[in-house]
Design a protein around this motif. Structure first.
Motif: not given
Length: 637
Positions: A384-408
């Motif tokens: 269960p890693v955050p879902e990968l929604l979008e990738v820009d390999t040239d700019e080295k950007h990626a958009v992921f599912e928001d896993a929130g701010d509550t870590s263990l």
């Protein structure tokens, strides 16, 4: 010559700009991460050669007197110096307060500190500067455009304040500049003669002294060569108070503070920055985002299930404007998230109605392509890693599912019963076991991961990292080139390299495990995954310097992990690998804390050193016969 000084705290004010908070809590007792402002200041002035401490009182003076009685000259109190209280029937102002305490302040040099100021200004250097200057008064000043109303000449001497200059010397000479008073100053007792009886402003008396030919100097803390960057905050308004609290939380590398007395916060979901002060009892599920909950005891200020951007207290709610109180957390209109050791930048953005996380990496980031491939692979095999929604390999950007701010790590800040803690750790271990078994069986599907081996060379690098960044860099102990010592290190690395290898996360600790509102998990920061001994991840999770598990609970969790992987590994052999990996992991962690402190300037990582070092000494004590030279070194730390 008497080198001790008296301290005078201005604590009588009504705090009108902080209403309605100050209708319930006097400004000096406003809590900041579990401690009142007054305590922060008293701890700061304690570095000086203090003789006695004076405090003036008026608004809600009984509450301040009660707090002082618990912390001065009391068993277990942090402050044992004599104190003198100066109650005021009517507010006397900043000048009248000093005149009212004239007998106390006439004893010698004294320092005055406003009780609504938090700063890291060096009070020692301020006092040294004052004594060497021989000026009547030294004002600590800095460049703060919002408050720049103090006029000084090119030599730093006071020329005027606001629109009230002294009759002479003239203003607006070349070299004059405006600066801001920090609310901290050192005085000689001769100044008191310029204060009239009754209520007055100290500013008017500064100017009288200048007009009489005395020098009122300044100590510019914004250009102090010993501390080019300083922290200063005036908590005079609700927004300024919230901003101060959140900024201090961020400076500690945290997003959440929960007072140990809080009850029922296991039902609380958090995002952004959340502070829950003493006494709250939650009796229903609630979601908090960018909130400060003041001491209350009943939770009575919470009337809905979603609370965001506000201060809540007994019978009060003050709404906040997020970009104002969290200005440092925004960049180009995007909210920055995360406070770990990475150089990457993470932003919370909107995609339609949903929140997502934008990751921006440097163009030369060696882990970007690896993380993209790892993400796809882990998702395919139900890690269960955050879902990968979008990738820009040239700019080295990626958009992921928001896993929130509550870590263990944050989840554990709420006081919880052991069965609840055990249950979530078992859930995390289920994920870990799947990574070490099923996902590992299919690692050929991920070429970059299959060929990235945690081998002898990498184990040796970790130990050298520990020696360089922690032993030498933090503890200032030179290990030198001792053949017997090298034998221990080589033997340890060969032993660790000999263990069977699975996919390992390599940094599987509580801050890299996110807990969603529905209880699901998301694993983050996995771009460093390698093929290595599975016990390394188990050591990272269950012997985590970020959170100390009870020994009995830890043993049950180790047994649970073994039950999940027993068809892959012999239980006794796994325990043997676990001890070696504990030693290796804790050396790596301490090396990382040293690096993040000394190279990255993230000093808050030092707070994890005591527990990390305790764990390391425990590890090496169990292996002292196998690695005697390493044992001797570690026990010296």
């Amino acid at each position: 010559m008497n080198k001790t000084i008296n301290i005078f705290m201005l604590a009588a004010g009504l705090g009108e700009r902080l209403r309605p908070i100050t209708d319930h809590i006097p400004k000096p007792l406003l809590p900041v991460l579990g401690k009142p402002v007054l305590q922060y200041i008293l701890e700061r002035v304690s570095v000086l050669p203090v003789n006695k401490i004076g405090i003036n009182l008026h608004h809600k003076k009984e509450m301040i007197e009660e707090w002082i009685s618990k912390h001065f000259l009391s068993r277990g109190g942090f402050e044992t110096r004599p104190y003198v209280l100066f109650p005021e029937e009517q507010i006397l102002g900043t000048g009248g307060a000093l005149k009212n305490a004239e007998g106390f302040l006439n004893e010698g040099t004294f320092l005055v500190h406003n009780s609504d100021i938090l700063s890291d200004i060096s009070l020692e250097r301020l006092l040294d500067h004052h004594r060497s200057s021989k000026d009547l008064v030294t004002l600590a000043v800095h460049d703060c455009p919002e408050f720049n109303n103090v006029v000084v000449n090119e030599n730093g001497f006071l020329m005027g304040v606001g629109k009230i200059p002294p009759p002479r010397p003239p203003l607006n000479k070349e070299g004059d500049k405006r600066t801001a008073f920090t609310g901290i100053a050192v005085y000689e007792p001769e100044f008191l003669q310029f204060l009239p009886p009754g209520a007055s402003s100290v500013v008017e008396s500064w100017l009288k002294a200048v007009n009489a030919g005395h020098k009122i100097g300044t100590f510019d803390v914004s250009s102090d060569r010993y501390k080019p960057r300083h922290y200063w905050s005036d908590i005079g308004t609700p927004a300024a108070y919230a901003s101060t609290v959140f900024n201090l939380l961020k400076a500690e590398g945290e997003t959440m503070y929960v007072h140990p007395s809080v009850k029922g916060c296991g039902s609380v979901e958090t995002q952004g920055y959340v502070v829950i002060e003493e006494g709250y009892v939650f009796d229903k599920d609630v979601s908090l985002r960018n909130c400060i909950l003041l001491p209350d005891g009943s939770g009575g200020g919470i009337e809905s299930e979603l609370i965001e951007n506000c201060i809540i207290g007994p019978d009060l709610r003050i709404d906040l404007i997020e970009p104002e109180v969290l200005a440092a957390s925004f960049e180009d209109g995007k909210k920055i998230i995360g406070s770990g050791g990475s150089d990457r930048k993470y932003y919370r953005i909107k995609r339609g109605k949903k929140s997502s996380v934008l990751m921006q990496c440097k163009r030369d980031d060696p882990d970007f392509n690896r993380q993209m491939e790892y993400s796809r692979f882990f998702l395919k095999y139900l890690i269960p890693v955050p879902e990968l929604l979008e990738v820009d390999t040239d700019e080295k950007h990626a958009v992921f599912e928001d896993a929130g701010d509550t870590s263990l790590y944050n989840w554990l800040k709420c006081p919880r019963e052991e069965p609840e803690i055990e249950k979530i750790y078992m859930k995390v271990i289920d994920v870990l076991a799947n990574l070490h078994t099923t996902a590992t069986d299919y690692v050929a599907d991920c070429r970059l991961l299959k060929n990235r081996i945690f081998d002898y060379e990498y184990f040796r690098w970790e130990v050298d990292y520990f020696l360089e960044r922690f032993v030498d860099g933090i503890k200032n102990i030179q290990t030198g080139d001792i053949p017997e010592f090298e034998e221990d290190l080589n033997s340890l690395a060969f032993k660790a390299d000999s263990f069977p290898k699975t996919i390992i996360h390599r940094d599987f600790q509580s801050q890299n495990i996110m807990v969603l509102q529905n209880g699901d998990l998301r694993i983050i920061d996995y771009q460093g995954a390698r093929m290595g001994p599975s016990a390394y991840d188990v050591a990272s999770l269950l012997w985590d310097p970020y959170y100390r598990l009870e020994d009995n609970l830890r043993e049950r969790l180790v047994a649970y992990y073994i039950s999940k992987i027993e068809d892959k590994f012999d239980a006794d052999y796994f325990r043997e690998t676990l001890l070696i990996c504990r030693l290796q992991r804790h050396m790596q962690a301490l090396g990382a804390y040293g690096f993040l402190f000394s190279v990255k300037g993230k000093k808050y990582f030092l707070k994890y050193v005591p527990e990390g070092l305790r764990l390391l000494k425990e590890d090496v004590s169990l292996l002292k016969d196998e690695y005697p030279r390493l044992y001797e070194l570690i026990m010296r730390l």
